[in-house]
Write an enzyme that holds these catalytic residues in place. Sequence first.
Site, PDB file in Angstrom:
ATOM      1  N   CYS A 501       0.824  -1.213   0.000  1.00 37.23           N
ATOM      2  CA  CYS A 501       0.000   0.000   0.000  1.00 37.23           C
ATOM      3  C   CYS A 501       0.860   1.266   0.000  1.00 37.23           C
ATOM      4  O   CYS A 501       1.501   1.573  -0.991  1.00 37.23           O
ATOM      5  CB  CYS A 501      -0.993  -0.023   1.153  1.00 37.23           C
ATOM      6  SG  CYS A 501      -2.330   1.182   0.948  1.00 37.23           S
ATOM      7  N   HIS A 584      -4.597  -4.592   0.104  1.00 41.69           N
ATOM      8  CA  HIS A 584      -4.339  -5.123   1.441  1.00 41.69           C
ATOM      9  C   HIS A 584      -4.657  -6.613   1.429  1.00 41.69           C
ATOM     10  O   HIS A 584      -5.811  -7.021   1.591  1.00 41.69           O
ATOM     11  CB  HIS A 584      -5.199  -4.393   2.469  1.00 41.69           C
ATOM     12  CG  HIS A 584      -4.694  -3.037   2.820  1.00 41.69           C
ATOM     13  ND1 HIS A 584      -3.942  -2.790   3.947  1.00 41.69           N
ATOM     14  CD2 HIS A 584      -4.807  -1.852   2.179  1.00 41.69           C
ATOM     15  CE1 HIS A 584      -3.627  -1.507   3.996  1.00 41.69           C
ATOM     16  NE2 HIS A 584      -4.135  -0.921   2.924  1.00 41.69           N
ATOM     17  N   GLU A 586      -4.095  -8.700   3.616  1.00 46.76           N
ATOM     18  CA  GLU A 586      -4.492  -9.148   4.952  1.00 46.76           C
ATOM     19  C   GLU A 586      -5.928  -8.791   5.300  1.00 46.76           C
ATOM     20  O   GLU A 586      -6.471  -9.265   6.296  1.00 46.76           O
ATOM     21  CB  GLU A 586      -3.547  -8.546   6.000  1.00 46.76           C
ATOM     22  CG  GLU A 586      -3.705  -7.044   6.212  1.00 46.76           C
ATOM     23  CD  GLU A 586      -3.079  -6.175   5.129  1.00 46.76           C
ATOM     24  OE1 GLU A 586      -3.128  -4.948   5.245  1.00 46.76           O
ATOM     25  OE2 GLU A 586      -2.534  -6.725   4.150  1.00 46.76           O
TER      26      GLU A 586
END
Length: 615
Positions: A501, A584, A586
Site C-alpha cells: 500500500c 491489502h 491481509e
Amino acid sequence: MPSPSLLPRLLADDVPFAIIRRENDPTIDVLAGSVIDVPTLADIPLTGAEVLALVPFRQVAERGYDAHDDGTPLRCLVVAQRETLHIDDVLAALPQHPADVSDVTTTIDDETYAQIVQTVIDDEIGRGEGANFVIRRDVTARTAETGVVALLSWLRELLVSERGAYWTFAVRTPGISLVGATPERHVSVSDGVVGMNPISGTYRHPAGGASTDGMLRFLEDVKESEELVMVVDEELKMMSTVCPDGGRMRGPFLKRMSRLTHTEYLLEGHTPLDVRDVLRETMFAPTVTGSPMQNACRVITRHETTGRRYYSGVLARFAPTASGYDLDAPILIRTAHLDDDGTVTVSAGATLVRHSTPENEVAETRVKAAGVLSALGVLPRGTGGAPLPNDARFDDLLNARNSDIAPFWRQPQQQRPARGQTALVIDAGDDFTRMLVHQLTHLGFDARVVGWERANPTENDDLVVFGPGPGDPRSTEQRIGRLRRLMSDRISSGLPMLAVCLSHQILSLMVGLDVVPLAAPRQGVQHTVDLFGKDARIGFYNTFAAVSKQGDLTPRMSLEIARDAETGIVHALRGPRIASVQGHLESVLSPDGLDVLDRLVSELQVPQVAATQTQ
C-alpha cells in the site's frame, strides 16, 4: 429472588454504586463499594474484589495516541456489596417519574456539523489520512432534581423503553454520574476467550416504525455494508495483537433496537494476556473513532475542540474467577453524563466515509442520541414502532455478504510447517501490520512487527515487509523519508523485501513511476485485479496510486508492472528479491489475499524447507 435491600439504601445514602442489566437478562446487578482513581490501566486494583472501571477516552494516550487531556479520571468502583434482583423488583424500587430537564442546547448546530463532515471527507479521507472517522457533537441540558434521583429515574425509563441494548446501566460516584443503554460490547475476556463485537451500518426507523422494504434497502446499501467491513478490519487488527491465533468472524447479524437497526459481526480468539493488557491494546473501538486508529485520534483532535470525557471510552467490569479475572467492557455510547451542578451531556457521532453525505450524517447523530434524550424527556417517549418481524430475505442478504469476505478470517486454518525463516514487518502507521504478521506466521515465518521509528533491518531478517500507512507518499514528512531510506538500504542489500500500500507507492516513486491522487478514494472497497496474469479479489484502502500508461517495466530497476489496462493504475510490482502490492492482502475484503501473499513471497526466492512447498 431476594427483594431489594441494597437498592433503597443507594437512594437514601447516595453511596457510590452501579446498576447493570446485560442484554435480555431478566435480572439486574446492583453493586456498591469504594472509589479510587488510578493513572493507568495497569494500576486497576485486581486484588480479589470485583472492580468496575470508568475508562475515559483520554486514556488512549497510553497507546501513544493523541487526545485532548480534559482531566477526566480513570475511576474504579471497588465492589464491597452486591445483589442480583429481578427486573420487576428494580423497576418497582426506582423513581417512577423521570426528572425534568430544561435549557436544551446542541453544541454544534446542524449546518456547522454538516460543514465539518464535508471537511473531513475532503481534507482527511481525500488526503489519504484514513478510511473513516467519527466526529461527535453534544446535546446539553440541565436538571434541578437531586442527582441520584434524576439518574435512577432516567435509568428506569431506559429499562422500560429501550430494547436490544448490550448494557443498560447507571453509575454514580463523587462528581461523576453516567446512565445509558449502549448497544455495543467492545471487548470481553472469559476464561481466556476474547470477544469483540463491531457494530456499524445504521437503519433509522421512520416515525411509523421499521418496515420490511426499508430494511431491505438498508441491507442492500453499499455504504452501510462497507462501513461494517471497515470496522471489522480495524478490530481484527486488535484481535491479531492480543490473540496468537488472530481472530475469527461470525455473522453478520442484525442488531435491533428501539429506533435503530444496526449490522454486526462477532469476533473471537484466545489470549494468554492479562485482561488489563487486552483492554489497553484494544483502546478504543473504531466504530467510535475511525481507522487507522492512530490517525483517527489525530483527526478527532483536529476537528473536536474539547475532550470526549467518557464518550467512546468503556465501562470495564472485572470479575474475579478461580484463575484470575474475566472482563466485560461495553462502549460508552448512547449515554448521558450528569455533573453535580445539574448539567447533562449526551454525545453522539457519525461514521464518515467516502460515500457520506452531510445531511445523512447530521440525521444519524440525532437518531443515535434519541433513545437517551427520550429517557430524559427532551424528545417524545416511544419505542420507535413495533418490532419488525423476521424475513428470510434479511438473512439471505446478510449471508450473501460473506461471499466477498476472506475465508482466512472466517474459518480455522491448519498452521503450515515452519520455514525456518524470519520476517520483519515494518509498521508505517497502520495496525494492518498485525494482521500481516498473523498471515506470515500462518505461512510458516517467524514474524514480528516493529514501528518505522525503531526498525533497523539486517541480513538476519530473511524477509522484510514494508507495511501500509496513512498519508501522501510524495510528502517530505519524517515517516515517509525514513521508510524511503530503509527501503533503499534493503534494495542495496539484495535481500528479499515486500512493500504494501503506502510502501508500494513509495517504492513506485523510487523506481520512476508517477503517484497521483485518485479521482475517488478507494477506502474499504474490493476489486478483482490482474496480478501478473492471474485474477485476484483484493481489498483496497488507498487515496493515492502509482500509474504507468505504457511499458511493462519500471523506468528504474526494470521491475515488472501489473496494472489496469484502461487507467494505468499499478496494482503490483515484482523483480528479483523485490515485490510490492497496492491492495491489502491481509484485509477481510481480500478473499484471495493469503494465496497472493504466499505467491509473492515464494517468487521472492526466500529459501524454505521442502516440506513447505506443499499446501
